[in-house]
Design a protein around this motif. Structure first.
Motif, PDB file in Angstrom:
ATOM      1  N   GLY A 167       1.132  -1.374  -0.329  1.00 55.29           N
ATOM      2  CA  GLY A 167      -0.322  -0.088  -0.174  1.00 55.29           C
ATOM      3  C   GLY A 167       0.765   0.726   0.060  1.00 55.29           C
ATOM      4  O   GLY A 167      -0.005   2.661   0.142  1.00 55.29           O
ATOM      5  N   GLY A 168       2.150   1.120  -0.266  1.00 57.46           N
ATOM      6  CA  GLY A 168       3.630   1.934   0.014  1.00 57.46           C
ATOM      7  C   GLY A 168       3.304   1.922  -1.797  1.00 57.46           C
ATOM      8  O   GLY A 168       3.542   1.748  -2.691  1.00 57.46           O
ATOM      9  N   LEU A 179      18.072  -4.792  -3.971  1.00 55.92           N
ATOM     10  CA  LEU A 179      19.089  -5.333  -3.661  1.00 55.92           C
ATOM     11  C   LEU A 179      20.621  -4.188  -4.422  1.00 55.92           C
ATOM     12  O   LEU A 179      21.152  -3.718  -3.966  1.00 55.92           O
ATOM     13  N   GLN A 180      19.473  -3.388  -5.716  1.00 52.80           N
ATOM     14  CA  GLN A 180      20.141  -2.314  -6.469  1.00 52.80           C
ATOM     15  C   GLN A 180      20.160  -1.484  -6.782  1.00 52.80           C
ATOM     16  O   GLN A 180      20.646  -0.233  -6.767  1.00 52.80           O
ATOM     17  N   MET A 181      19.564  -0.484  -4.778  1.00 56.52           N
ATOM     18  CA  MET A 181      19.269   0.012  -4.279  1.00 56.52           C
ATOM     19  C   MET A 181      18.462   0.766  -5.061  1.00 56.52           C
ATOM     20  O   MET A 181      18.739   1.940  -5.115  1.00 56.52           O
ATOM     21  N   SER A 182      17.377   0.598  -6.342  1.00 55.16           N
ATOM     22  CA  SER A 182      16.698   1.133  -6.935  1.00 55.16           C
ATOM     23  C   SER A 182      15.289   1.140  -7.134  1.00 55.16           C
ATOM     24  O   SER A 182      14.516   0.798  -7.536  1.00 55.16           O
ATOM     25  N   SER A 183      14.498   0.706  -6.090  1.00 61.58           N
ATOM     26  CA  SER A 183      13.347   1.097  -6.028  1.00 61.58           C
ATOM     27  C   SER A 183      12.013   2.173  -6.026  1.00 61.58           C
ATOM     28  O   SER A 183      11.076   2.287  -6.664  1.00 61.58           O
ATOM     29  N   GLY A 184      13.413   3.527  -6.060  1.00 59.27           N
ATOM     30  CA  GLY A 184      12.598   4.838  -6.376  1.00 59.27           C
ATOM     31  C   GLY A 184      12.462   5.746  -4.734  1.00 59.27           C
ATOM     32  O   GLY A 184      11.735   6.745  -5.241  1.00 59.27           O
ATOM     33  N   ALA A 185      12.099   3.993  -4.140  1.00 59.56           N
ATOM     34  CA  ALA A 185      11.524   5.439  -2.915  1.00 59.56           C
ATOM     35  C   ALA A 185      12.676   6.857  -2.601  1.00 59.56           C
ATOM     36  O   ALA A 185      13.864   6.681  -2.558  1.00 59.56           O
ATOM     37  N   ALA A 186      12.242   8.009  -2.024  1.00 60.93           N
ATOM     38  CA  ALA A 186      13.184   8.970  -1.911  1.00 60.93           C
ATOM     39  C   ALA A 186      14.048   8.314  -0.491  1.00 60.93           C
ATOM     40  O   ALA A 186      13.714   7.910   0.662  1.00 60.93           O
ATOM     41  N   TRP A 187      15.792   9.133  -0.356  1.00 64.17           N
ATOM     42  CA  TRP A 187      16.484   9.131   1.009  1.00 64.17           C
ATOM     43  C   TRP A 187      17.084   9.999   0.900  1.00 64.17           C
ATOM     44  O   TRP A 187      17.659  10.195  -0.083  1.00 64.17           O
ATOM     45  N   ASN A 188      17.208  10.820   1.616  1.00 63.99           N
ATOM     46  CA  ASN A 188      18.375  11.257   1.588  1.00 63.99           C
ATOM     47  C   ASN A 188      19.239  10.543   3.193  1.00 63.99           C
ATOM     48  O   ASN A 188      19.788  10.455   4.484  1.00 63.99           O
ATOM     49  N   GLU A 189      21.214  10.469   2.723  1.00 68.82           N
ATOM     50  CA  GLU A 189      21.368   9.886   3.473  1.00 68.82           C
ATOM     51  C   GLU A 189      22.479  10.393   4.083  1.00 68.82           C
ATOM     52  O   GLU A 189      23.510   9.463   4.893  1.00 68.82           O
ATOM     53  N   SER A 218       8.228   2.328   5.014  1.00 74.64           N
ATOM     54  CA  SER A 218       6.888   1.965   4.691  1.00 74.64           C
ATOM     55  C   SER A 218       6.032   3.045   4.480  1.00 74.64           C
ATOM     56  O   SER A 218       5.042   3.260   3.922  1.00 74.64           O
ATOM     57  N   GLY A 219       6.665   4.546   5.400  1.00 75.86           N
ATOM     58  CA  GLY A 219       5.758   5.705   4.789  1.00 75.86           C
ATOM     59  C   GLY A 219       6.875   6.570   3.650  1.00 75.86           C
ATOM     60  O   GLY A 219       6.200   7.677   4.072  1.00 75.86           O
ATOM     61  N   LEU A 220       7.843   6.293   3.546  1.00 74.29           N
ATOM     62  CA  LEU A 220       8.865   6.564   2.819  1.00 74.29           C
ATOM     63  C   LEU A 220       8.266   7.254   1.420  1.00 74.29           C
ATOM     64  O   LEU A 220       7.169   6.355   0.675  1.00 74.29           O
ATOM     65  N   LYS A 221       7.654   8.639   0.290  1.00 77.06           N
ATOM     66  CA  LYS A 221       7.955   8.589  -0.085  1.00 77.06           C
ATOM     67  C   LYS A 221       8.523   7.731  -2.113  1.00 77.06           C
ATOM     68  O   LYS A 221       9.578   7.920  -1.447  1.00 77.06           O
ATOM     69  N   ARG A 222       7.792   8.538  -3.176  1.00 74.33           N
ATOM     70  CA  ARG A 222       8.208   7.906  -4.220  1.00 74.33           C
ATOM     71  C   ARG A 222       8.918   9.328  -5.042  1.00 74.33           C
ATOM     72  O   ARG A 222       8.832   9.849  -5.058  1.00 74.33           O
ATOM     73  N   ALA A 223      10.376   8.431  -5.268  1.00 75.55           N
ATOM     74  CA  ALA A 223      10.660   9.396  -5.820  1.00 75.55           C
ATOM     75  C   ALA A 223      11.260  10.013  -7.433  1.00 75.55           C
ATOM     76  O   ALA A 223      11.539  10.398  -8.338  1.00 75.55           O
ATOM     77  N   SER A 224      11.425   8.158  -7.914  1.00 74.81           N
ATOM     78  CA  SER A 224      11.504   7.866  -9.050  1.00 74.81           C
ATOM     79  C   SER A 224      10.666   6.322  -9.371  1.00 74.81           C
ATOM     80  O   SER A 224      10.181   6.107  -8.563  1.00 74.81           O
ATOM     81  N   ALA A 225      10.810   6.466 -10.379  1.00 72.79           N
ATOM     82  CA  ALA A 225      10.423   5.197 -11.038  1.00 72.79           C
ATOM     83  C   ALA A 225      11.637   3.928 -10.474  1.00 72.79           C
ATOM     84  O   ALA A 225      12.104   3.981 -10.978  1.00 72.79           O
ATOM     85  N   PRO A 226      10.238   2.548  -9.750  1.00 76.51           N
ATOM     86  CA  PRO A 226      11.413   1.411  -9.606  1.00 76.51           C
ATOM     87  C   PRO A 226      12.089   1.445 -10.820  1.00 76.51           C
ATOM     88  O   PRO A 226      11.747   0.702 -11.597  1.00 76.51           O
ATOM     89  N   GLY A 227      13.273   0.605 -10.484  1.00 75.15           N
ATOM     90  CA  GLY A 227      14.206   0.281 -11.418  1.00 75.15           C
ATOM     91  C   GLY A 227      14.758   1.223 -12.890  1.00 75.15           C
ATOM     92  O   GLY A 227      15.377   0.484 -13.904  1.00 75.15           O
TER      93      GLY A 227
END
Length: 416
Positions: A167-168, A179-189, A218-227
């Motif tokens: 649902g997210g 595994l490839q860190m390519s989910s598209g989820a937004a993240w500031n490292e 589970s609450g992260l927003k999407r920043a780009s399309a997966p993959g």
């Protein structure tokens, strides 16, 4: 592979160390141990870094990763004399360690130790923190679960096994994309930004509230399309540990012990930080082991994930986990804007080949890497595993990273 008893191995080690103790081990053991606070981990004064990195189990909740009853032998060959080039001229091992705040250095060629040094008060019994090196260990556990049939395929959606993500942003994101860190989820490292996602994750760990890390993800927003886009995320790597626990019903530490640590003949127990007391292992950071046992894990990967004839990782897993597709956004040189040379696989950093290869690494290589200068380097063509422990003053230091690759490249040439 021949495995000798742990008692015999330690007896031989004691005899060797009695006659061959390194100056670093002898002169620094009398210094007082300085250990920082857990909440200051990313901003420790240099004097506090080594002691803190040695004793993370005093600051965080951890779980043991148990060794087995036998030890994988690492015999010694003639010690190599490494000379490497820098802007300051030709330097050797001692200069490399001093300039780069190195607390442990191990180079293994064809299963034999070619160089082993300790600094910053460390010894052969020190269990040093990995930071993000453990990301590659966690991804290998995902491979082990695939080999056992506990995961059908890395092409499956990760939410199929972790319904808390449904649902997210992670809907329809595959295990492989994680595994490839390519989910598209937004993240500031950013490690030293108190408002970053990474620091929020760290605060949740310190708060001792089970399950909060998974809620954060589970609450992260999407920043780009997966993959489509690489986005380095310690949070995303943690999902590997959650996945392993979900599909095995075991703690991630116990699964690592059962499938790899005990079977491979590690010399010492390791320990792994948890997200809370008796909680979940953090799949992206917080693992501690001895220098040689990190080397043995590298040897396990060099051996294609096979132990005593038993396949622990699927056939072809290492190839897929470190594959370089020049057209991919994950190819060496394409991850970031600028001139960063490495690429990315299944939580392994990949080295460029061909005309863009780094000196000494022309045949290709891959590595696990952690902030403040931790490296587990593997070169299958050369039969080389290397481990470097450091205590850099800053989490990321490009000059020190490139100098480490120059040193390792020179070591490979010296071993040919």
């Amino acid at each position: 592979m021949t495995i000798i008893s742990r008692t015999a191995a330690l007896s031989l080690l004691a005899l060797f160390m009695a006659g061959c103790s390194t100056p670093q081990a002898e002169t620094q053991t009398s210094k007082p141990e300085l250990i920082g606070r857990a909440q200051d981990l990313y901003d420790l004064p240099p004097a506090y870094q080594p002691g803190t990195y040695r004793h993370m189990d005093q600051l965080f909740f951890t779980r043991e990763v148990h060794r087995g009853s036998a030890v994988y032998p690492l015999p010694r060959q003639h010690e190599i004399n490494v000379r490497y080039q820098t802007d300051d001229g030709t330097l050797g091992v001692d200069e490399f360690m001093q300039r780069n705040y190195v607390g442990g250095l191990l180079i293994i060629k064809n299963g034999k130790i070619a160089l082993e040094r300790y600094g910053l008060g460390n010894t052969e019994e020190t269990r040093w923190t990995s930071f993000s090196v453990v990301k590659s260990i966690s991804s290998s556990l995902v491979g082990a679960a695939v080999q056992q049939g506990r995961i059908k395929s890395v092409k499956e959606p990760i939410a199929r096994y972790l319904p808390q993500l449904s649902g997210g942003t992670y809907d329809n994101v595959t295990i492989e994309q994680v595994l490839q860190m390519s989910s598209g989820a937004a993240w500031n490292e950013t490690y030293r930004d108190p408002t970053s996602d990474r620091r929020r994750m760290f605060e949740l760990q310190l708060a001792n509230k089970p399950g909060e890390l998974l809620k954060q993800l589970s609450g992260l927003k999407r920043a780009s399309a997966p993959g489509t886009t690489f986005r380095y995320s310690t949070g995303e790597s943690h999902l590997q540990s959650e996945l392993v626990h979900a599909v095995t019903g075991m703690t991630t530490s116990d699964y690592l012990s059962e499938r790899i640590w005990a079977r491979m003949g590690m010399e010492y127990d390791a320990f792994w930080q948890l997200d809370a007391r008796a909680g979940q292992e953090i799949g992206s950071s917080g693992f501690s082991a001895t220098l040689r046992d990190y080397g043995r894990f590298g040897q396990f990967i060099l051996n294609d994930g096979v132990i005593n004839g038993e396949r622990i990782l699927p056939a072809g897993w290492i190839d897929q986990a470190t594959r370089i597709d020049p057209a991919s956004y994950l190819a060496p040189g394409k991850l970031y804007e600028g001139e960063y040379p490495l690429g990315y696989g299944y939580q392994w950093w990949t080295f460029p080949v061909g005309t863009h290869a780094l000196p000494g690494h022309e045949g290709g290589a891959f590595e696990a890497q952690g902030i403040f200068g931790q490296f587990l380097y593997i070169n299958r063509k050369e039969g080389v595993v290397a481990v470097v422990w450091s205590a850099w003053p800053k989490p990321e230091m490009d000059k020190q990273e490139m100098e480490t690759y120059a040193f390792l490249g020179a070591a490979i040439k010296a071993l040919r």
